[in-house]
Design an enzyme around this catalytic site. Structure first.
Site, PDB file in Angstrom:
ATOM      1  N   ASP A   1     -12.692  -8.340   4.391  1.00  0.00           N
ATOM      2  CA  ASP A   1     -13.996  -8.307   3.725  1.00  0.00           C
ATOM      3  C   ASP A   1     -14.648  -9.723   3.506  1.00  0.00           C
ATOM      4  O   ASP A   1     -15.889  -9.778   3.846  1.00  0.00           O
ATOM      5  CB  ASP A   1     -13.680  -7.957   2.343  1.00  0.00           C
ATOM      6  CG  ASP A   1     -14.083  -6.389   1.919  1.00  0.00           C
ATOM      7  OD1 ASP A   1     -13.696  -5.407   3.298  1.00  0.00           O
ATOM      8  OD2 ASP A   1     -14.321  -5.778   1.117  1.00  0.00           O
TER       9      ASP A   1
ATOM     10  N   TYR B   1       0.797  -1.279   0.175  1.00  0.00           N
ATOM     11  CA  TYR B   1      -0.054   0.068  -0.037  1.00  0.00           C
ATOM     12  C   TYR B   1       0.733   1.143  -0.051  1.00  0.00           C
ATOM     13  O   TYR B   1       0.500   2.421  -0.394  1.00  0.00           O
ATOM     14  CB  TYR B   1      -1.067  -0.127   1.376  1.00  0.00           C
ATOM     15  CG  TYR B   1      -2.080  -0.618   0.953  1.00  0.00           C
ATOM     16  CD1 TYR B   1      -2.611  -1.911   0.766  1.00  0.00           C
ATOM     17  CD2 TYR B   1      -3.499   0.287   1.454  1.00  0.00           C
ATOM     18  CE1 TYR B   1      -3.847  -2.418   0.494  1.00  0.00           C
ATOM     19  CE2 TYR B   1      -4.694  -0.448   1.226  1.00  0.00           C
ATOM     20  CZ  TYR B   1      -4.810  -1.444   0.701  1.00  0.00           C
ATOM     21  OH  TYR B   1      -6.031  -2.300   0.469  1.00  0.00           O
TER      22      TYR B   1
ATOM     23  N   ASP C   1      -6.731  -6.715   3.867  1.00  0.00           N
ATOM     24  CA  ASP C   1      -7.699  -5.791   3.202  1.00  0.00           C
ATOM     25  C   ASP C   1      -8.602  -7.118   2.575  1.00  0.00           C
ATOM     26  O   ASP C   1     -10.071  -6.969   2.696  1.00  0.00           O
ATOM     27  CB  ASP C   1      -7.175  -5.213   2.126  1.00  0.00           C
ATOM     28  CG  ASP C   1      -8.314  -4.215   1.423  1.00  0.00           C
ATOM     29  OD1 ASP C   1      -9.209  -3.640   2.107  1.00  0.00           O
ATOM     30  OD2 ASP C   1      -8.187  -4.150   0.128  1.00  0.00           O
TER      31      ASP C   1
ATOM     32  N   ASP D   1      -3.633 -17.982   0.535  1.00  0.00           N
ATOM     33  CA  ASP D   1      -4.649 -18.795  -0.207  1.00  0.00           C
ATOM     34  C   ASP D   1      -5.421 -19.853   0.765  1.00  0.00           C
ATOM     35  O   ASP D   1      -6.969 -19.914   0.373  1.00  0.00           O
ATOM     36  CB  ASP D   1      -4.296 -19.273  -1.527  1.00  0.00           C
ATOM     37  CG  ASP D   1      -2.933 -20.214  -1.251  1.00  0.00           C
ATOM     38  OD1 ASP D   1      -2.394 -20.137  -0.177  1.00  0.00           O
ATOM     39  OD2 ASP D   1      -2.538 -20.798  -2.276  1.00  0.00           O
TER      40      ASP D   1
ATOM     41  N   LYS E   1       2.552 -15.264   2.582  1.00  0.00           N
ATOM     42  CA  LYS E   1       2.666 -16.069   1.297  1.00  0.00           C
ATOM     43  C   LYS E   1       4.175 -16.489   1.407  1.00  0.00           C
ATOM     44  O   LYS E   1       4.900 -15.931   0.261  1.00  0.00           O
ATOM     45  CB  LYS E   1       2.064 -15.257   0.158  1.00  0.00           C
ATOM     46  CG  LYS E   1       2.094 -16.009  -1.120  1.00  0.00           C
ATOM     47  CD  LYS E   1       1.024 -16.944  -1.177  1.00  0.00           C
ATOM     48  CE  LYS E   1       1.127 -17.701  -2.396  1.00  0.00           C
ATOM     49  NZ  LYS E   1       0.010 -18.662  -2.574  1.00  0.00           N
TER      50      LYS E   1
HETATM   51  C1  IPM Z   1     -10.439  -0.862   3.834  1.00  0.00           C
HETATM   52  C2  IPM Z   1     -10.829  -0.152   2.639  1.00  0.00           C
HETATM   53  C3  IPM Z   1      -9.559   0.749   2.102  1.00  0.00           C
HETATM   54  C4  IPM Z   1      -8.340  -0.137   2.045  1.00  0.00           C
HETATM   55  C5  IPM Z   1      -9.628   1.711   1.035  1.00  0.00           C
HETATM   56  C6  IPM Z   1     -10.877   2.445   0.760  1.00  0.00           C
HETATM   57  C7  IPM Z   1      -8.487   2.479   0.658  1.00  0.00           C
HETATM   58  O1  IPM Z   1     -11.003  -1.082   1.399  1.00  0.00           O
HETATM   59  O2  IPM Z   1     -10.511   0.015   4.952  1.00  0.00           O
HETATM   60  O3  IPM Z   1     -10.344  -2.047   3.728  1.00  0.00           O
HETATM   61  O4  IPM Z   1      -7.926  -0.718   1.032  1.00  0.00           O
HETATM   62  O5  IPM Z   1      -7.641  -0.109   3.165  1.00  0.00           O
HETATM   63 MG    MG Z   2     -11.085  -2.955   2.221  1.00  0.00          MG
END
Ligand code: IPM
Ligand code: MG
Length: 355
Positions: free
Chosen positions: A250, A135, A246, A222, A190
């Site tokens: 999710d 990042y 990240d 993975d 990884k």
């Molecule tokens: C998160 C989001 C952010 C990230 C984006 C909005 C930059 O996806 O907080 O997970 O990738 O960290």
């Molecule tokens: Mg995110």
């Protein structure tokens, strides 16, 4: 107890308003100051993270953040896009430790896309490193390739890198979190392919010496993704880098049925933190008064616990949310037939009543 309130874009202002009402109902001497951020920052001051907003965030003891992003700003150059606000805050305030709990409230077991027996009772914590990795790693850019099989062609490149200090400090947070929970930590990397990950694994294993009571294991990312959907209840605490975190967070969020329920905390070395829902700005439903404010309300609870050491007040909010769910009160994202569907503000009312 100075709190910078940064509502942002989309549903941000609506959900933050409810979290602020809940905080105010606690009758504590909070000082709240508001500023624009994200698309709203760009619209008002020409930048997603205006200098005054950054200064306010620096001066505050904690930050309550809504969400950023809106279709209207999708075509701006990347440095001006709303996402730069959150990335800039993380970087400038050194908020390196991102805590993302994924908890399935028993009342919502039916809302998950996974079978109830796979997810009921789920309670895991992802500790994501937030200020390093690909990042932020330099160099990065788009250029003419100086070498390799496609030399001379245009190419894009980023750099994945982690310094020892960065891995050590996030590993410590993760081990300490595990000590307060089930004493199990899974480090995700990884290492079969990447040097950065091989190094990560070496350092996490070294830090483990200081936390012998924690059972540590390592998974490739993975495989971790697969295990997260196969047997998510096998996890207690997961620690991983910025990029893998990240993606996995999710996936973990969706195990719980609604990303509208999940809070998060991003902390610096002294527990100053930024608190935000794990979900985004949902511009498609902005202004309709239907967004679920619970993730933001639960983020306010994390704010009390981590930045102000007010665990009793945090517990009160979390219990109030449980009571509201118990009563069958639901926003549309978690609604099931036969239950009472309410809007954003009514959900805030219900939590305050339960407090
Ligand atoms: C998160 C989001 C952010 C990230 C984006 C909005 C930059 O996806 O907080 O997970 O990738 O960290
Ligand atoms: Mg995110």
């Amino acid at each position: 107890m100075k709190i910078a309130v940064l509502p942002g874009d989309g549903i941000g202002p609506e959900i933050v308003a409810q979290a602020v009402r809940v905080l105010q109902a606690l009758d504590e001497p909070f000082e709240l100051e508001y500023a624009e951020v994200g698309g709203a920052g760009y619209a008002a001051h020409g930048h997603p993270l205006p200098p005054a907003t950054l200064q306010l965030a620096k001066d505050a003891d904690a930050i309550l953040f809504g969400a950023v992003g809106d279709f209207r700003y999708d075509n701006l150059a990347r440095p001006l896009r709303p996402e730069q606000a959150i990335l800039g805050l993380r970087q400038h305030l050194e908020l390196f430790a991102n805590l993302r709990p994924a908890i399935l409230y028993s009342q919502l077991a039916g809302a998950s896309t996974l079978k109830p027996d796979v997810v009921s009772g789920l309670n895991l914590l992802i500790v994501r490193e937030l200020t390093g990795d690909i990042y932020f790693g330099q160099p990065r850019g788009i250029r003419n390739a100086p070498d390799g099989p496609f030399a001379g062609e245009r190419e894009g490149f980023d750099t994945m890198r982690y310094a020892e200090t960065e891995v050590r400090r996030i590993a410590r947070i993760a081990f300490q979190s595990a000590m307060k929970r089930g004493k199990r930590l899974t480090s995700v990397d990884k290492a079969n392919v990447l040097e950065t990950s091989q190094f990560w694994r070496e350092i996490v294993s070294a830090v483990h010496q200081d936390y012998p009571d924690v059972k540590l294991d390592h998974l490739y990312v993975d495989n971790a993704a697969m295990q997260l959907v196969r047997a998510p209840k096998d996890f207690d605490v997961i620690v991983t880098g910025n990029m893998f975190g990240d993606i996995l967070s999710d996936a973990a969020a969706m195990l719980t049925g609604s990303i509208g329920m999940l809070p998060s905390a991003s902390l610096d070395a002294s527990n100053k933190g930024l608190y935000e829902p794990s979900h985004g700005s949902a511009p498609d439903i902005a202004g309709k008064g239907i967004a679920n404010p619970l993730a933001t309300i639960l983020s306010a609870a994390m704010l009390l616990r981590y930045s102000f050491n007010k665990s009793a007040q945090a517990d009160r909010i979390e219990r109030a949310v449980g009571t509201v769910l118990e009563k069958g009160i639901r926003t549309v994202d978690i609604h099931e037939p036969g239950l009472r569907q309410v809007g954003t503000r009514e959900m805030g009312d219900a939590v305050i009543a339960a407090l």
